[in-house]
Write a protein that holds these residues in place. Structure first.
Motif, PDB file in Angstrom:
ATOM      1  N   GLY A  19     -24.318 -19.306  22.206  1.00  0.00           N
ATOM      2  CA  GLY A  19     -24.155 -18.521  20.990  1.00  0.00           C
ATOM      3  C   GLY A  19     -25.313 -17.608  20.654  1.00  0.00           C
ATOM      4  N   CYS A  20     -26.391 -17.646  21.452  1.00  0.00           N
ATOM      5  CA  CYS A  20     -27.587 -16.874  21.113  1.00  0.00           C
ATOM      6  C   CYS A  20     -27.543 -15.435  21.636  1.00  0.00           C
ATOM      7  CB  CYS A  20     -28.831 -17.576  21.640  1.00  0.00           C
ATOM      8  SG  CYS A  20     -29.219 -19.115  20.764  1.00  0.00           S
ATOM      9  N   LEU A  21     -26.993 -15.231  22.831  1.00  0.00           N
ATOM     10  CA  LEU A  21     -26.951 -13.882  23.395  1.00  0.00           C
ATOM     11  C   LEU A  21     -26.246 -12.919  22.448  1.00  0.00           C
ATOM     12  CD1 LEU A  21     -27.377 -11.935  25.837  1.00  0.00           C
ATOM     13  CD2 LEU A  21     -25.047 -12.559  26.540  1.00  0.00           C
ATOM     14  N   GLN A  22     -25.161 -13.359  21.857  1.00  0.00           N
ATOM     15  CA  GLN A  22     -24.382 -12.512  20.965  1.00  0.00           C
ATOM     16  C   GLN A  22     -25.215 -12.057  19.762  1.00  0.00           C
ATOM     17  OE1 GLN A  22     -23.587 -15.392  22.300  1.00  0.00           O
ATOM     18  NE2 GLN A  22     -21.476 -15.425  23.051  1.00  0.00           N
ATOM     19  N   LYS A  23     -26.003 -12.958  19.231  1.00  0.00           N
ATOM     20  CA  LYS A  23     -26.839 -12.635  18.067  1.00  0.00           C
ATOM     21  C   LYS A  23     -27.964 -11.675  18.455  1.00  0.00           C
ATOM     22  CE  LYS A  23     -25.922 -17.067  15.801  1.00  0.00           C
ATOM     23  NZ  LYS A  23     -26.502 -18.368  15.356  1.00  0.00           N
ATOM     24  N   VAL A  24     -28.542 -11.904  19.624  1.00  0.00           N
ATOM     25  CA  VAL A  24     -29.642 -11.046  20.075  1.00  0.00           C
ATOM     26  C   VAL A  24     -29.129  -9.632  20.337  1.00  0.00           C
ATOM     27  CG1 VAL A  24     -31.326 -10.642  21.908  1.00  0.00           C
ATOM     28  CG2 VAL A  24     -30.997 -12.956  21.016  1.00  0.00           C
ATOM     29  N   VAL A  25     -28.039  -9.499  21.057  1.00  0.00           N
ATOM     30  CA  VAL A  25     -27.497  -8.176  21.374  1.00  0.00           C
ATOM     31  C   VAL A  25     -27.081  -7.443  20.107  1.00  0.00           C
ATOM     32  CG1 VAL A  25     -25.589  -6.950  22.503  1.00  0.00           C
ATOM     33  CG2 VAL A  25     -26.799  -8.776  23.715  1.00  0.00           C
ATOM     34  N   SER A  26     -26.424  -8.157  19.195  1.00  0.00           N
ATOM     35  CA  SER A  26     -26.008  -7.539  17.934  1.00  0.00           C
ATOM     36  C   SER A  26     -27.207  -6.984  17.171  1.00  0.00           C
ATOM     37  CB  SER A  26     -25.261  -8.558  17.072  1.00  0.00           C
ATOM     38  OG  SER A  26     -24.933  -8.005  15.821  1.00  0.00           O
ATOM     39  N   HIS A  27     -28.295  -7.743  17.163  1.00  0.00           N
ATOM     40  CA  HIS A  27     -29.485  -7.289  16.433  1.00  0.00           C
ATOM     41  C   HIS A  27     -30.165  -6.138  17.157  1.00  0.00           C
ATOM     42  CE1 HIS A  27     -33.061  -7.560  13.862  1.00  0.00           C
ATOM     43  NE2 HIS A  27     -32.296  -8.278  13.054  1.00  0.00           N
TER      44      HIS A  27
ATOM     45  N   HIS B 205     -32.029 -20.648  16.664  1.00  0.00           N
ATOM     46  CA  HIS B 205     -31.650 -19.819  15.520  1.00  0.00           C
ATOM     47  C   HIS B 205     -32.290 -18.428  15.660  1.00  0.00           C
ATOM     48  CE1 HIS B 205     -30.053 -23.392  13.480  1.00  0.00           C
ATOM     49  NE2 HIS B 205     -31.123 -24.014  13.925  1.00  0.00           N
ATOM     50  N   PRO B 206     -31.840 -17.640  16.634  1.00  0.00           N
ATOM     51  CA  PRO B 206     -32.456 -16.324  16.848  1.00  0.00           C
ATOM     52  C   PRO B 206     -32.374 -15.428  15.623  1.00  0.00           C
ATOM     53  CG  PRO B 206     -30.417 -16.545  18.108  1.00  0.00           C
ATOM     54  CD  PRO B 206     -30.766 -17.907  17.604  1.00  0.00           C
TER      55      PRO B 206
ATOM     56  N   THR C  66     -23.251 -17.283  32.791  1.00  0.00           N
ATOM     57  CA  THR C  66     -23.771 -16.858  34.086  1.00  0.00           C
ATOM     58  C   THR C  66     -24.374 -15.465  33.942  1.00  0.00           C
ATOM     59  OG1 THR C  66     -21.735 -15.741  34.791  1.00  0.00           O
ATOM     60  CG2 THR C  66     -21.895 -18.118  35.213  1.00  0.00           C
ATOM     61  N   GLN C  67     -25.139 -15.068  34.930  1.00  0.00           N
ATOM     62  CA  GLN C  67     -25.751 -13.748  34.881  1.00  0.00           C
ATOM     63  C   GLN C  67     -24.688 -12.650  34.839  1.00  0.00           C
ATOM     64  OE1 GLN C  67     -28.020 -12.134  38.294  1.00  0.00           O
ATOM     65  NE2 GLN C  67     -29.748 -11.955  36.861  1.00  0.00           N
ATOM     66  N   GLN C  68     -23.621 -12.821  35.588  1.00  0.00           N
ATOM     67  CA  GLN C  68     -22.562 -11.808  35.592  1.00  0.00           C
ATOM     68  C   GLN C  68     -21.860 -11.727  34.234  1.00  0.00           C
ATOM     69  OE1 GLN C  68     -21.839  -9.418  37.839  1.00  0.00           O
ATOM     70  NE2 GLN C  68     -23.751 -10.186  38.756  1.00  0.00           N
ATOM     71  N   GLU C  69     -21.673 -12.868  33.593  1.00  0.00           N
ATOM     72  CA  GLU C  69     -21.077 -12.879  32.258  1.00  0.00           C
ATOM     73  C   GLU C  69     -21.984 -12.176  31.250  1.00  0.00           C
ATOM     74  OE1 GLU C  69     -18.372 -16.966  32.262  1.00  0.00           O
ATOM     75  OE2 GLU C  69     -20.548 -17.109  31.952  1.00  0.00           O
ATOM     76  N   VAL C  70     -23.285 -12.368  31.419  1.00  0.00           N
ATOM     77  CA  VAL C  70     -24.258 -11.714  30.538  1.00  0.00           C
ATOM     78  C   VAL C  70     -24.207 -10.204  30.725  1.00  0.00           C
ATOM     79  CG1 VAL C  70     -26.732 -11.393  30.117  1.00  0.00           C
ATOM     80  CG2 VAL C  70     -25.799 -13.702  30.361  1.00  0.00           C
ATOM     81  N   ILE C  71     -24.208  -9.771  31.967  1.00  0.00           N
ATOM     82  CA  ILE C  71     -24.155  -8.330  32.256  1.00  0.00           C
ATOM     83  C   ILE C  71     -22.883  -7.720  31.671  1.00  0.00           C
ATOM     84  CG2 ILE C  71     -23.933  -6.622  34.102  1.00  0.00           C
ATOM     85  CD1 ILE C  71     -25.714  -8.482  35.822  1.00  0.00           C
ATOM     86  N   ARG C  72     -21.779  -8.431  31.834  1.00  0.00           N
ATOM     87  CA  ARG C  72     -20.504  -7.936  31.316  1.00  0.00           C
ATOM     88  C   ARG C  72     -20.535  -7.851  29.789  1.00  0.00           C
ATOM     89  NH1 ARG C  72     -17.350 -11.890  32.850  1.00  0.00           N
ATOM     90  NH2 ARG C  72     -17.501 -11.167  35.007  1.00  0.00           N
ATOM     91  N   TYR C  73     -21.103  -8.874  29.159  1.00  0.00           N
ATOM     92  CA  TYR C  73     -21.157  -8.880  27.690  1.00  0.00           C
ATOM     93  C   TYR C  73     -22.030  -7.731  27.181  1.00  0.00           C
ATOM     94  CZ  TYR C  73     -21.603 -10.369  22.890  1.00  0.00           C
ATOM     95  OH  TYR C  73     -21.558 -10.387  21.515  1.00  0.00           O
ATOM     96  N   ILE C  74     -23.165  -7.537  27.819  1.00  0.00           N
ATOM     97  CA  ILE C  74     -24.069  -6.461  27.407  1.00  0.00           C
ATOM     98  C   ILE C  74     -23.397  -5.098  27.586  1.00  0.00           C
ATOM     99  CG2 ILE C  74     -26.217  -5.272  27.994  1.00  0.00           C
ATOM    100  CD1 ILE C  74     -27.394  -8.068  28.643  1.00  0.00           C
ATOM    101  N   ASP C  75     -22.745  -4.910  28.709  1.00  0.00           N
ATOM    102  CA  ASP C  75     -22.049  -3.634  28.954  1.00  0.00           C
ATOM    103  C   ASP C  75     -21.002  -3.356  27.878  1.00  0.00           C
ATOM    104  OD1 ASP C  75     -23.497  -3.084  31.206  1.00  0.00           O
ATOM    105  OD2 ASP C  75     -21.992  -3.825  32.620  1.00  0.00           O
ATOM    106  N   GLU C  76     -20.378  -4.407  27.385  1.00  0.00           N
ATOM    107  CA  GLU C  76     -19.304  -4.239  26.395  1.00  0.00           C
ATOM    108  C   GLU C  76     -19.805  -4.119  24.966  1.00  0.00           C
ATOM    109  OE1 GLU C  76     -16.726  -7.562  26.983  1.00  0.00           O
ATOM    110  OE2 GLU C  76     -15.933  -6.818  28.906  1.00  0.00           O
ATOM    111  N   HIS C  77     -20.975  -4.681  24.668  1.00  0.00           N
ATOM    112  CA  HIS C  77     -21.385  -4.802  23.272  1.00  0.00           C
ATOM    113  C   HIS C  77     -22.684  -4.110  22.909  1.00  0.00           C
ATOM    114  CE1 HIS C  77     -18.510  -8.157  23.769  1.00  0.00           C
ATOM    115  NE2 HIS C  77     -18.209  -7.895  22.509  1.00  0.00           N
ATOM    116  N   LEU C  78     -23.504  -3.724  23.873  1.00  0.00           N
ATOM    117  CA  LEU C  78     -24.767  -3.080  23.526  1.00  0.00           C
ATOM    118  C   LEU C  78     -24.530  -1.606  23.259  1.00  0.00           C
ATOM    119  CD1 LEU C  78     -27.858  -3.565  23.205  1.00  0.00           C
ATOM    120  CD2 LEU C  78     -28.087  -2.687  25.527  1.00  0.00           C
TER     121      LEU C  78
END
Length: 260
Positions: free
Chosen positions: A200-208, A165-166, A241-253
């Motif tokens: 589901g945690c990466l999305q919450k962390v990046v959003s915050h 529960h981040p 995966t690490q590549q999915e994380v990098i892609r998500y961060i590039d799109e949402h951070l």
């Protein structure tokens, strides 16, 4: 013979005997047997003892007041193993009755011995996972304490709740974003990485993180989050995966975009 040198049946017998010793100590108001287990050199014997205390407290309402009195006495014992096991016992109780044991952690945070302070961290982790609301409210009181080690310990202690529960701990972590102490900053970055890799945690962390103002700290956190998802870290346990994380961060951070 050490606890894990015994076979399964022998270990269960030891567990049963320690429980009975702890219960008898409280019922007869004689802590001699309890102290033997609380001061044992074997970590697993002490763990069995503090888990027994938690079980006794949770199942024997009539003994609760006396147990707290005795534990407060043990918290002043000169043996650091006794004090450590006492804090861990309070942690077992605090998973369900945190209000009863708040004072133990107010004291344990400032113990001279690192093992007692580490026991506070461990207890806050397990209490925060099971009984988050009062534990996190208590933790807020120490986020800006003048002692840097207290700030670091609180940051580390609330981590476990954040793994599932981040959203519960991110507002507290945010208050530390401008902390100038290296050990606090390092722990903060570490915790942000640890609460990012479950489903589901990466999305919450990046959003915050998009609401944080310390861009340098956010960049360090992002580097840690990406690294956590690498093969050398937790790739076998991560939701992405690490590549999915990098892609998500590039799109949402948003901060990275603002820095252009």
């Amino acid at each position: 013979m050490a606890f894990y040198d015994l076979n399964k049946e022998e270990r269960q017998l030891v567990v049963n005997n320690i429980y009975e010793d702890c219960l008898t100590s409280f019922e007869r108001k004689n802590l001699e047997k309890l102290l033997v287990h609380f001061s044992n050199e074997d970590t697993y014997i002490r763990k069995t003892a503090y888990q027994s205390v938690g079980k006794i407290y949770n199942s024997n309402f009539r003994l609760q007041k006396d147990i707290l009195v005795y534990l407060k006495e043990l918290l002043e014992n000169e043996n650091e193993k006794v004090r450590q096991t006492t804090i861990n016992s309070a942690g077992e109780i605090g998973m369900y009755y945190f209000e009863d044991v708040i004072s133990f952690f107010d004291i344990g945070l400032f113990d001279d011995h690192h093992s007692i302070r580490n026991a506070v961290i461990g207890s806050v982790k397990k209490m925060g996972e099971k009984n988050p609301k009062p534990v996190l409210e208590w933790a807020k009181n120490y986020l800006h304490h003048e002692d840097k080690e207290v700030r670091r310990e609180i940051c580390h202690g609330i981590e476990l709740r954040g793994r599932k529960h981040p959203e519960d701990i991110l507002p507290l972590l945010k208050e530390l974003q401008f902390d100038e102490t290296k050990r606090v900053r390092t722990t903060l970055v570490h915790v942000l990485g640890q609460i990012s890799y479950k489903k589901g945690c990466l999305q919450k962390v990046v959003s915050h993180l998009n609401t944080w103002k310390n861009k340098a700290l956010v960049q360090d956190a992002i580097d840690e989050i990406v690294d956590v998802h690498s093969e050398k870290r937790y790739a076998k346990f991560t939701a992405l995966t690490q590549q999915e994380v990098i892609r998500y961060i590039d799109e949402h951070l948003q901060i990275s975009k603002n820095n252009g």
